[in-house]
Every structure is written in structure tokens, then in C-alpha cells.
Design an enzyme around this catalytic site. Sequence first.
Site, PDB file in Angstrom:
ATOM      1  N   HIS A  52     -33.670 -22.870  -7.344  1.00  0.00           N
ATOM      2  CA  HIS A  52     -35.000 -22.915  -6.736  1.00  0.00           C
ATOM      3  C   HIS A  52     -36.109 -23.061  -7.780  1.00  0.00           C
ATOM      4  O   HIS A  52     -37.220 -23.488  -7.457  1.00  0.00           O
ATOM      5  CB  HIS A  52     -35.233 -21.685  -5.845  1.00  0.00           C
ATOM      6  CG  HIS A  52     -35.600 -20.431  -6.563  1.00  0.00           C
ATOM      7  ND1 HIS A  52     -34.698 -19.432  -6.849  1.00  0.00           N
ATOM      8  CD2 HIS A  52     -36.779 -19.994  -7.077  1.00  0.00           C
ATOM      9  CE1 HIS A  52     -35.302 -18.437  -7.473  1.00  0.00           C
ATOM     10  NE2 HIS A  52     -36.576 -18.752  -7.637  1.00  0.00           N
ATOM     11  N   ASP A  82     -27.759 -20.926  -5.867  1.00  0.00           N
ATOM     12  CA  ASP A  82     -29.045 -20.797  -6.550  1.00  0.00           C
ATOM     13  C   ASP A  82     -28.877 -20.872  -8.063  1.00  0.00           C
ATOM     14  O   ASP A  82     -29.540 -20.139  -8.806  1.00  0.00           O
ATOM     15  CB  ASP A  82     -29.778 -19.521  -6.155  1.00  0.00           C
ATOM     16  CG  ASP A  82     -31.289 -19.612  -6.464  1.00  0.00           C
ATOM     17  OD1 ASP A  82     -31.782 -20.744  -6.639  1.00  0.00           O
ATOM     18  OD2 ASP A  82     -31.949 -18.568  -6.553  1.00  0.00           O
ATOM     19  N   SER A 161     -37.508 -15.498 -12.357  1.00  0.00           N
ATOM     20  CA  SER A 161     -36.375 -16.231 -11.794  1.00  0.00           C
ATOM     21  C   SER A 161     -35.754 -17.151 -12.832  1.00  0.00           C
ATOM     22  O   SER A 161     -36.444 -17.919 -13.499  1.00  0.00           O
ATOM     23  CB  SER A 161     -36.818 -17.056 -10.588  1.00  0.00           C
ATOM     24  OG  SER A 161     -37.099 -16.233  -9.485  1.00  0.00           O
TER      25      SER A 161
END
Length: 306
Positions: A52, A82, A161
Site C-alpha cells: 500500500h 501487503d 508503514s
Amino acid sequence: MSEEEDVLDAYSRAVSAVAASVTPHVASVRLGQGGGSAVVFADDGHLITNAHVVGRHRRGVATFADGGEAEFVVVGADPLSDLAVLRTRDPAPPAVRFGDADRLVVGQLVVAIGSPLGFSGSVTAGVVSALGRALPVRSQRTTRVIEDVIQTDAALNPGNSGGALADSAGRVVGVNTAVAGIGLGLAVPINATTRRIIDTLLVEGRVQRAYLGVAGVPAPLPDEVAERTGQSAGLRVMEVVQGGPAHRAGLYPGDLVLTVGRERVSDAQGIQRQLFGEVIGTSLPITVLRNGAMVDVIATPAELVS
């Protein structure tokens, strides 16, 4: 020095050692107007991050803790785990050491390193607050669950992230993926399944998956079956997709799956770790417990189309 000060010093030394060891291998990455973090995992300049974080971008710039920059291209991304792999065009730091998230225990010290809010090389520490969590992810029309996600109370913010979650030995055991709430962060585990995904992205640029069309929950085996098989739990089938491979094979809600491909199954990951491209169109034996009897069926997995 008091006993309390000794404990605090020991904690501080542990976190500082991990930060010194791992931070040089973690980059802040910029792609278009967005960004996040990434971790060098191979000495030839390959980095791991979140799918993402990459989105639809194909290239960007990585900035390392020492201020060095390197342009990179996106080798491949897998939204259903992911995870994404990047390759730098310029020299990059050497690789981190990977650990095994399957060996983590609740309460264990972990250190998160990334670039929250664009501040590269930021370090936070906490503990593994839960294991075995599931994180739903979606790719276009396909929804999948990432199994055995690591839950931690190490502070995570936007930009973390794709960064590293390391244990007290400086081994990266997870890739930070989501901020689930105040004091609650999640990380994709580094284990045998995700390492296989990373290797596939390196070679093929994408992950081809097989599909059975079954959903279930872990459930204990009856005592007599557990004693006979040496297996304590299986996967209770809760839903079978009409017309899917599991339905055509003769699986039904209520069945208790014991093995898939002759491998014991006790949770959804036990099935998912076998559903890679090479089993598409092959005969996959499945053993279930149904009405107290062992039943063998043969399923033919289809390709999962996102």
C-alpha cells in the site's frame, strides 16, 4: 544504583543496541506525493516495504539514515500480503538480518524503526501485545486475510508503514503495516510464508495464488481423534463458496479439516501457505472429520483472480 535504575538501564541499552544495528538499513521512501519506509533485506540493494506504500507507482527515491539517497524501481507488489519489493539503482546499505516471527511470544520487547511523518530513522519501542491476529486486505474484487499479524504497542504513525519491527537481537521479525488505534500497531510477520512471497516477488514480480473457496475457524479435535492422530486442532469449515473448488470436491460447512496436501492444518494459514501457483490445476488431497468419521476428498485448486 537502585534495582529500578538497573532495570531501566538494561531496557535502554537493549533498545539503543537494536536502533544502532537496524537503523542504517531502514530508508524513508518517496513515491509521487506519498511515501513511507522500507528495509534493505538483500546486499544487492533490494528493499521490502508495504504494497500500500507503493500503490500504483513504479519508481521513487529512498533516503537512508546517513543522508544518502538512491533511486529505486518497484520489482513487484502483492496487495494480498501487503508486501512489495524495491530495487535501488544506486549503492545501498547492506542487508538486515531477518528473524522468525513464528518464534515471538507475547510480552517480548520489539523496536519499530521507520519514517513517521517523514522523520527518517525514528525509533519507538514496546512489546508484542498479541499474536495470531488477522488483517483483512483487499485487491480490487478479492479479499484475503493476512494471518498471524503481529500486534504491538510500539508507537506507529503515518510513514511507519514499510518500516522494520525488530526483536531485541536486532533481527527484523515484521514489516509495520497499519496503525489500528491509539497504542495499537500491526506488522506483517517475517516467517516462512512471507519469505516465500518475497522470493516470488523477486523472481516473478507478482504472486500467483491458488483458490479453494473455503473459510473456517480453528477448532479442537475430539479427544479420541487427537490421541489417534497426534493432532490437537483442525480448521472448522464455516463457509464453502458455491461452485468453487472446495464445493466441487465435496466439502461442507461443519467439516473439520485435518490435513491439506498431507500437511496438518490447524488454522487458515495452514491452508493458505500451500495455495501458491504450483498447485493450480493439480489434485490436492484433503482429509476432514465428518460426523465422527475420517473422509478423504480431492480438490483441484483454481487460480485466485483479483
